[in-house]
Design an enzyme around this catalytic site. Structure first.
Site, short mmCIF file in Angstrom:
data_model
loop_
_atom_site.label_atom_id
_atom_site.label_comp_id
_atom_site.label_asym_id
_atom_site.label_seq_id
_atom_site.Cartn_x
_atom_site.Cartn_y
_atom_site.Cartn_z
CE LYS A 44 -4.05 -2.02 0.56
NZ LYS A 44 -4.76 -1.99 -0.77
CG HIS A 60 -10.67 -6.28 -4.70
ND1 HIS A 60 -12.15 -6.19 -4.00
CD2 HIS A 60 -9.79 -5.32 -4.27
CE1 HIS A 60 -11.48 -5.42 -3.42
NE2 HIS A 60 -10.37 -5.27 -2.78
#
Length: 424
Positions: free
Chosen positions: A223, A354
């Site tokens: 991230k 996802h």
């Protein structure tokens, strides 16, 4: 077992009956709603090809607690609070001939009770229907809730039914879902996300990376999106030095950059040899994503937050993504995912679905060009089975259907239930 005409007489719209004595309601200390509710004959007139009918549906609202509150860039910028749990809508259904299927949808932070409530309204419309008519049933459920739209919470509730129907169809055929769809491969490249969140210090991210690669996972996603971009670059430099140049590496900004920041960061990230930069901009900024994708060597990936095929089509039409990242539970289930996959293949896009690897492994295996599937171990307590991973790939199980069954832990985390019809 009641036939359809009998059930129509016994249970009119809005009627509720006590649960049958042989199937007492599950309590676990929660407020549980259990109904036996059936509907009139479907508008569709069954012909000789209709060999079976849906006789029973069970809905479960399950809340999965996360061991550690999770933060990405949306938390650091104040848009969201850390995520502490994930709400799931499970649909279990059975037919007169004894076939069964299970499917699920989910919601993070908010929306779980809403999905359950909408599914509870829709479930009676499937009683007496042919479970093979999946496309028609998707449309029927969509029109049943047409006033709340064709995306978002409404179709995410439909997704759980749709996925359960596909699971049932594959089980009835005795095939893994990927094989029923027509697999292009028996394993899919996989990468791990759960070890690279922003709430974890860099040292922990490096430890997680080592553990993931040792377990057989092929790539890592980290991230990014700190308010100070230099902190992202320092963190990413440490990860790349730790894992070496040959390990596939991705980053995910979770929609937190504006266009100028995405352009600057995208250029700065080129040196890391990334597989992709994910969600650099707002999920609905198709033009911004298109301009960024055209200006960078690193591929741009996006799509996970979109909630319909139509919304994804706007990305595709604009040339906004090199890699499309649909989420089957979010866009309405497998029926809608297959439509989107056909569009993506037609436009020569890569695919990296996802979340929800238990579903997406099968769908990715059936995509013509080599995809990626995202490994999240968060959902593992919900199921009795585990995905097999080795040599950087997740392997399609030999078990029929999705190859999953709900665990006792999932039952223990159930907060509400609803049953419709009667199990054969």
């Amino acid at each position: 077992m009641l036939d359809v005409d009998q059930s129509s007489t016994l249970a009119s719209e809005g009627e509720r009956q006590a649960p049958s004595p042989e199937r007492p309601p599950h309590t676990q200390g929660h407020d549980v709603v259990t109904t036996t509710q059936t509907t009139a004959n479907a508008a569709h007139t069954a012909g000789d090809a209709t060999l079976d009918r849906i006789s029973w549906i069970k809905l479960s609202s399950v809340t999965l607690p996360l061991a550690t509150p999770v933060s990405d860039a949306k938390v650091l910028t104040g848009r969201q609070k850390p995520m502490t749990e994930v709400a799931f809508l499970f649909v279990e259904l059975a037919t007169e001939a004894g076939h069964e299927g299970v499917g699920f949808s989910y919601s993070k932070r908010a929306g779980g009770p809403g999905q359950f409530a909408h599914a509870k309204e829709l479930a009676p419309d499937l009683i007496g229907e042919d479970p093979s008519d999946i496309g028609r049933l998707w449309t029927k459920l969509c029109w049943a809730g047409a006033s709340v739209g064709r995306s978002g919470l409404a179709t995410q509730a439909i997704a759980a039914f749709d996925i359960a129907l596909w699971d049932l169809k594959a089980k009835r055929a005795g095939l893994p879902l990927a094989k029923l769809l027509g697999a292009h491969r028996d394993s899919v490249r996989c990468y791990n996300t759960s070890g690279g969140f922003l709430h974890s210090p860099t040292e922990e991210v490096l430890e997680n990376a080592t553990a993931s690669l040792a377990s057989g996972i092929g790539g890592l996603k980290i991230k990014v999106g700190h308010p100070d971009g230099k902190q992202d670059l320092r963190r990413l430099t440490s990860v790349r030095e730790h894992i070496g140049d040959d390990v596939p590496l991705m980053v995910d900004a979770n929609q937190q950059w504006d266009r100028p920041t995405a352009q600057r960061m995208g250029r700065a990230l080129e040196e890391f040899g990334l597989v992709w930069i994910e969600e650099p901009l707002d999920a609905y900024d198709a033009q911004g994503h298109a301009a960024l994708a055209a200006s960078l060597d690193t591929p741009v990936a996006t799509g996970e937050m979109l909630a319909s095929v139509a919304e994804h089509w706007e990305l595709i039409r604009a040339g906004a993504a090199d890699i499309i990242q649909p989420d089957a539970p979010r866009i309405g289930g497998i029926t809608q995912f297959l439509k989107l996959a056909a569009l993506a293949d037609l436009h020569h896009l890569q695919l990296a679905p996802h979340y929800a690897m238990e579903i997406h492994l099968h769908l990715a295996a059936a995509y013509p060009s080599e995809p990626w599937v995202e490994h999240f171990d968060w959902l593992e307590p919900l199921f009795n089975e585990r995905m097999h991973i080795s040599d950087g790939r997740m392997h399609v199980p030999s078990r029929p259907g999705l190859g999953i069954t709900l665990s006792e832990q999932a039952r223990a985390w159930t907060r509400a239930e609803c049953e419709v019809g009667k199990r054969a």
